[in-house]
Design an enzyme around this catalytic site. Structure first.
Site, short mmCIF file in Angstrom:
data_model
loop_
_atom_site.label_atom_id
_atom_site.label_comp_id
_atom_site.label_asym_id
_atom_site.label_seq_id
_atom_site.Cartn_x
_atom_site.Cartn_y
_atom_site.Cartn_z
N SER A 1 -10.08 -29.83 -47.47
CA SER A 1 -11.26 -30.46 -46.86
C SER A 1 -12.03 -31.17 -47.95
O SER A 1 -12.01 -30.75 -49.11
CB SER A 1 -12.15 -29.39 -46.22
N TYR B 1 -17.69 -21.54 -45.91
CA TYR B 1 -16.56 -22.46 -45.70
C TYR B 1 -16.24 -23.21 -46.99
O TYR B 1 -15.09 -23.31 -47.41
CB TYR B 1 -16.92 -23.44 -44.57
#
Ligand code: ZN
Length: 677
Positions: free
Chosen positions: A554, A567
């Site tokens: 990501s 996250y």
């Protein structure tokens, strides 16, 4: 039944093809002679409609029939110069086609043309090939069928065989069918229904005759068992352990896809006293050995040993097989023969465990297994009747390497970039995972679809038939990860490409993030990738064919922002995991790379949940404008779609970046703060 004779032919062919013991996949052919018109002169002609080469009776359609001017096919006899000129004769068949549509005319076309009856069936029923391959087959056919069925000794299919058949039919007007030695059955009649009934009746009588003789025997047909089968779960466990090793050895020239089966009929044969003698005889029906090679590899490894502990013995058995194949090739080749094909076995038999088959695709590996099962049924029947005899090696070589078969291979479509490779994609039922699966399948890969969402897995797997299997997988469960690789081994032979895509997310500030939430994200994203990569690398070391790992990370692994502590740290750790592995497993020829997507909202389960609402709130935009918001803050101002991420994955493994490892490809529309430096 339809009224049109050609429709009748299609109808009858589909019925005949339904039962694989009537004819093997793609094997045999059916025909009808019907009045027609020459497309050039418009003169009335007799048209021979025959199943084209390469189609299958079970699914045959009218468009797969080849219409030929039968008088021209009959006229080819004038120029026929003997068995050594069959290739030339077969090439001329193309000049007899009455209309350009349809496939290539089968090599068996003259066989149908020269029989003076409207309907002809040529099939390869196990029970009749048993007669065709039994010692004293001619006498046995006479004994069972009297004067109704004739016999022709083995001859390679072609015009010469057709002439012999025609002459036999002429000299014995009462004949209704002929058994072709070493090969199969030809039956004929004036109507489609009669022809169908005759073929089935003859097969039934062959089966009954074999059953009758078998019932009278006091000892097993293949002799006593020399190997005791392991229990089903145990033998599948052994098969899964051994498969990557077998795949390595069988892929010494070209990577293969493997399948496994453990039918009782196979286990009974390969664990029997007579198996070594019969395996050495080779398969007989040309259709069988074109798919299975003339002989399988019968391993002498006991069923209960750890295959890794005897891997050198297994390697030596593969070596011996390859040497024997080279001997077979050199014994019969001449100046005109094409180069030796892969000397590796297609069929590998492990007594007590089962049958492994290797081919360029999963359906072809399955079909090779079905054919060897046909071959075992044939041997069982022939041994019941008298004794099985395989085809002479020189004749087998002639079939395997003749120019027509070579032409068939050349007609095959070129292979796709990911053909012969197996991918395992985690989180495959989500938006990005699904796009990766679809792209990889489209590029020719076989794919293991793994996701914790069982319904999603099943729904996606159904799209791809034999090219995919679905597995419900929680990537945090070590035992489940191990089981997924075993399942992949049994389904496709192993795994070559791993995509670590499974992930979940929450968006909360440091103060609001609970320790449990933090741990959960670490468990799925960081520890989950670790477990799956570890299982993959262990597997790849046994398989010895290198491999690829792709991490779907990501932009958040690079860029710092608010409300992202759990996250972002998990993704940061995952990205470094990629680099660490790239540095560690290069020695095993495993490349490890990452794709960093950003803001893929379409199809995303993550954005469909609370994450989407939380992100929208963080940026102060409404939820439905989130995609546009993300697009506008990128340099290219374009929304990122799941297929963009799939395209980046394909670039990494499609063959153009073979010398790249440890790399990150951003798929984020251009975010300057995420530039790597
Ligand atoms: Zn045939």
């Amino acid at each position: 039944m339809p009224a049109d004779p050609v429709d009748q032919l299609v109808y009858r062919s589909n019925l005949l093809g339904r039962d694989r013991s009537t004819t093997n996949y793609g094997g045999g052919n059916t025909s009808v002679k019907a009045p027609g018109v020459d497309p050039v002169t418009l003169n009335p002609i007799e048209v021979l409609w025959i199943k084209g080469s390469g189609s299958d009776l079970a699914t045959l359609q009218r468009s797969e029939l080849v219409p030929l001017n039968n008088d021209l096919v009959l006229g080819l006899e004038r120029g026929y110069r003997g068995v050594s000129h069959e290739d030339h004769q077969a090439r001329l068949l193309a000049c007899c086609v009455a209309n350009g549509a349809g496939g290539a005319p089968s090599i068996d076309t003259p066989l149908h043309a020269l029989i003076p009856y409207a309907h002809v069936d040529h099939v390869h029923p196990d029970a009749l090939i048993a007669f065709a391959t039994a010692v004293e087959g001619r006498r046995l056919v006479e004994e069972v069928y009297g004067n109704e069925v004739g016999w022709l000794d083995w001859q390679r299919p072609g015009y010469g065989l057709a002439i012999k058949l025609r002459d036999l039919v002429k000299s014995r007007p009462g004949l209704r069918a002929v058994v072709l030695g070493g090969h199969g059955l030809v039956a004929w009649a004036n109507t489609s229904k009669e022809c169908y009934d005759l073929t089935l009746t003859l097969i039934d009588r062959a089966m009954a005759a074999i059953d009758e003789r078998s019932a009278g025997r006091s000892s097993p047909i293949f002799g006593n068992r020399t190997v005791v089968d392991l229990a089903p779960t145990e033998r599948r466990r052994q098969a899964a352990l051994a498969m990557p090793l077998f795949r390595q050895f069988a892929s010494s020239q070209q990577r293969m896809i493997g399948t496994y089966r453990d039918d009782d009929a196979i286990l009974d044969f390969i664990g029997s006293h007579e198996a070594p003698r019969l395996v050495q005889q080779g398969t007989s029906c040309p259709d069988h050995f074109l798919r299975t090679k003339q002989r399988p590899l019968l391993l002498s490894v006991p069923p209960d040993v750890d295959p890794m502990a005897v891997s050198e013995d297994i390697a030596a058995e593969f070596d011996a097989y390859r040497e024997d194949y080279a001997r077979y090739y050199h014994a019969s080749c001449d100046g005109n023969s094409s180069a030796m094909r892969s000397p590796n076995p297609v069929v590998i038999l492990w007594p007590g465990i089962g049958m492994f088959t290797m081919a360029r695709s999963s359906p072809e590996a399955r079909i090779a297994g079905e054919f060897y099962l046909n071959a075992v049924n044939v041997m069982r029947g022939a041994e019941t009747l008298s004794a099985y005899q395989g085809l002479d090696e020189g004749e087998a070589f002639g079939i395997e390497y003749w120019a027509l078969e070579e032409a068939k291979l050349k007609r095959m479509l070129p292979e796709k970039s990911l053909s012969r490779r197996v991918a395992l994609v985690t989180g495959a039922a989500g938006g990005i995972g699904t796009a990766i699966v679809r792209r990889f399948v489209a590029e020719g890969a076989s794919v293991v679809i793994a996701d914790i969402d069982a319904d999603g897995v099943m729904a996606l797997a159904q799209e791809f038939g034999e090219q995919a299997v679905g597995i419900c997988l929680d990537v945090t469960d070590e035992a489940a990860v191990d089981a997924a690789f075993k399942r992949a081994s049994l389904a496709f032979g192993g795994v070559d490409l791993l995509v670590n895509n499974a992930g979940i997310s929450i968006s909360k500030s440091l103060v609001d993030t609970s320790a449990t939430e933090f741990d959960t994200l670490q468990a799925v994203i960081n520890r989950g990738s670790f477990l799956v990569s570890q299982a993959f690398v262990r597997h790849a070391i046994v398989q010895g064919l290198g491999g690829d790992i792709i991490y779907i990370v990501s932009k958040n692994a690079i860029v710092a922002g608010p409300n992202n502590i759990a996250y972002g740290t998990a993704k940061g750790a995952q990205l470094h995991q990629m680099r660490l592995l790239a540095a560690e497993v290069a020695e095993q020829n495993i490349r490890v790379n990452a794709v960093n997507p950003d803001a893929v909202i379409e199809g995303s389960k993550i954005f469909a949940g609370a994450w989407g609402d939380e992100r929208a709130a963080t940026y102060g935009v409404s939820r439905d404008r989130l995609g546009e918001f993300y697009a506008q803050r990128t340099l290219l101002k374009r929304e990122i779609l799941p297929q963009d991420v799939a395209a980046a994955c394909f670039v990494l493994v499609g063959g153009n970046l073979e010398k790249t490892t440890g790399m990150v490809i951003p798929v984020d529309g251009g975010v300057a703060s995420a530039f790597l430096r």
